[in-house]
Design a protein around this motif. Structure first.
Motif: not given
Lengths: 270, 255
Positions: B16-21
């Motif tokens: 599960r992605s929470i933050l990206e870039r």
């Protein structure tokens, strides 16, 4: 008004608190009276006056042969074993509880082991203890330690883990090492819990002590009870039982006041 | 080189992605407000600044340092609650900020005396000298948070992180705390990151307001994409941009 909203006043509350004791005493006196009128030699339910006389004799009159008052000897022997066992358990569970609660490695290592260990019935281990440690003091103290340490350790570890994560992080941002976090953040906060744990464990500690003394001993409160059982000396047994209850109650009360005095920050949480 | 630089930070729990870039550069003494919907990762971002969590990818550095692996004295923090130690008195809580990095966590002799004096000064500063010997449980919510801020400042961190610090306070106390924080900031020039739900608070206190949101959204798999900084407002001069552009670029002036 609902039953849950009826609150007794202070005199009524005191009376209600005394009522069970009075009822037991009255019931015992009546039963004892019935039996003694039927057979004055009856030993099963001695009259309260007989118990008081016996108690007086036990507390004050020395034994003819040894010239020592056996009750006091028994009391000191039993208390030494009890306090020794409980103190060792408290220290062990404090160290283990802190380690398990704070260090993930210690948690992986110990928590499963202690969960299994706490399922072993301690009294079943008593023969092993007598074989390994002999019939002396060590086996009795070890029985108490084995009996109450796992439970206390699990509870203390749980309490350490319940300390809010925020506090642990905060301590780290103030530069605290793991050691300082254990010493200055976790330890002071679980000490009150340790005391209430000791209070809870004292019941089982007495149980293990009396069991061990009953099986093999030559002095001690439990030993004496089981010894005089052979002569059906109910007056002595009852005196000892009441005396043990008084001791347990006083120890509990002392621990409670200690806890209240030593941890003012707990406020009403005790 | 900016004071705090966050470069290409990603965070995921499982798949599960929470933050990206996430990229952001912050200058010294800036006050950064962080806002966003619940679950958008703003608290995760703060925990990574705090080094309570490590980023999945990317770097967070203070003055060009390495990405930290655990919380340390460079970072001060105030949480919504449980930020002070309940078993220490108010004064001891402040002294703890100086003594916890010593062996055994205690100070002795003159060091202790000096720490006590500094604690008393701080107590006066945060208006708690009349309750110095009391335990935190007997303080009001606002007083506890003032103590928590004072404690964090006593350790002299490089950056101060506030995680919804006034979320549990009533509106009146919250306004007092705003004034308190603004005053303290004027005095110390601390770099502050504050997560909040309250937009007014974010714009009132912050120099910049960062908004976290998901730029991409997969309806079949909501956890596929993470959130990032979607807006970076200049909140100085009451949120009106370019009010001081002439000070920054005098060549633009007509005269």
């Amino acid at each position: 008004m609902r039953l849950i909203n009826h609150i007794p006043g202070r005199p009524a509350a005191l009376l209600l608190a005394a009522l069970p004791f009075i009822m037991i005493f009255v019931a015992y006196s009546i039963a004892s009276d019935i039996r003694l009128t039927a057979n004055p030699q009856d030993k099963l339910l001695p009259a309260p006056t007989t118990i008081v006389e016996t108690a007086e004799r036990l507390f004050t009159v020395p034994d003819k042969r040894s010239k020592e008052i056996l009750l006091w000897n028994d009391t000191f022997a039993s208390l030494a074993r009890l306090l020794g066992g409980v103190t060792i358990s408290a220290m062990l569970s404090l160290a283990l509880g802190l380690a398990i609660g704070l260090l993930p490695y210690a948690r992986s290592l110990f928590s499963g082991f202690i969960a299994v260990l706490s399922m072993v019935p301690p009294l079943a281990l008593l023969p092993i203890l007598f074989i390994v440690f002999g019939l002396g003091e060590v086996s009795k103290v070890v029985l108490i330690v084995i009996g109450i340490t796992p439970f206390m350790t699990r509870d203390l570890a749980q309490r350490v883990m319940e300390i809010p994560k925020e506090q642990i992080v905060k301590a780290q941002t103030l530069g605290a090492s793991s050691w300082v976090i254990a010493l200055r953040v976790a330890l002071p906060q679980i000490l009150p819990r340790l005391i209430s744990n000791v209070r809870l464990s004292l019941g089982s500690a007495w149980l293990f002590l009396i069991a061990a003394e009953a099986v093999a001993s030559n002095v001690g409160l439990g030993y004496r009870i089981f010894l005089v059982r052979r002569y059906l000396a109910m007056d002595v047994i009852l005196t000892y039982v009441i005396w043990i209850t008084v001791l347990a109650f006083v120890i509990d009360w002392l621990l409670k006041s200690l806890s209240r005095r030593a941890f003012p920050w707990m406020e009403a949480n005790l | 080189m900016s004071f705090v630089s966050v470069t290409n930070v990603w965070q995921r729990y499982g798949n599960r992605s929470i933050l990206e870039r996430v990229n952001v550069a912050v200058d010294e003494a800036e006050f950064i407000s962080i806002v966003g919907a619940s679950g958008c990762g703003k608290s995760t971002f703060l925990r990574m600044l705090l080094a309570e969590e490590r980023p999945h990818k990317g770097d967070i550095s203070i003055e060009g340092g390495e990405t930290a692996v655990e919380p340390n004295r460079e970072r001060g923090v105030v949480f919504q609650k449980y930020s002070v130690f309940p078993h220490l008195t108010v004064r001891e809580n402040l002294i703890a900020a100086e003594s916890f990095d010593k062996p055994f966590g205690r100070l002795r002799g003159t060091a202790r005396k000096q720490a006590e004096q500094r604690a008393d000064t701080m107590l006066e500063r945060i208006g708690l000298n009349h309750v110095a010997q009391q335990y935190p449980a007997s303080l009001s919510g606002g007083m506890q948070q003032r103590l928590a801020i004072g404690q964090a400042m006593t350790a002299k961190p490089r950056i101060l992180l506030l995680d919804e610090p006034f979320g549990a306070l009533d509106p009146g106390t919250r306004l007092q705390m705003h004034d308190f924080l603004l005053e303290l900031r004027d005095e110390t020039n601390m770099t502050v990151f504050m997560v909040t739900h309250d937009l007014d608070e974010a714009f009132k206190l912050g120099d910049r307001v960062l908004v976290f949101d998901k730029p991409r959204w997969d309806p079949q798999d909501p956890g596929l994409f993470g959130a990032t900084i979607t807006y970076d407002f200049d909140a100085r001069n009451k949120g009106m941009p370019f009010q001081d552009i002439l000070d920054q670029y005098p060549s633009l002036s007509l005269g």
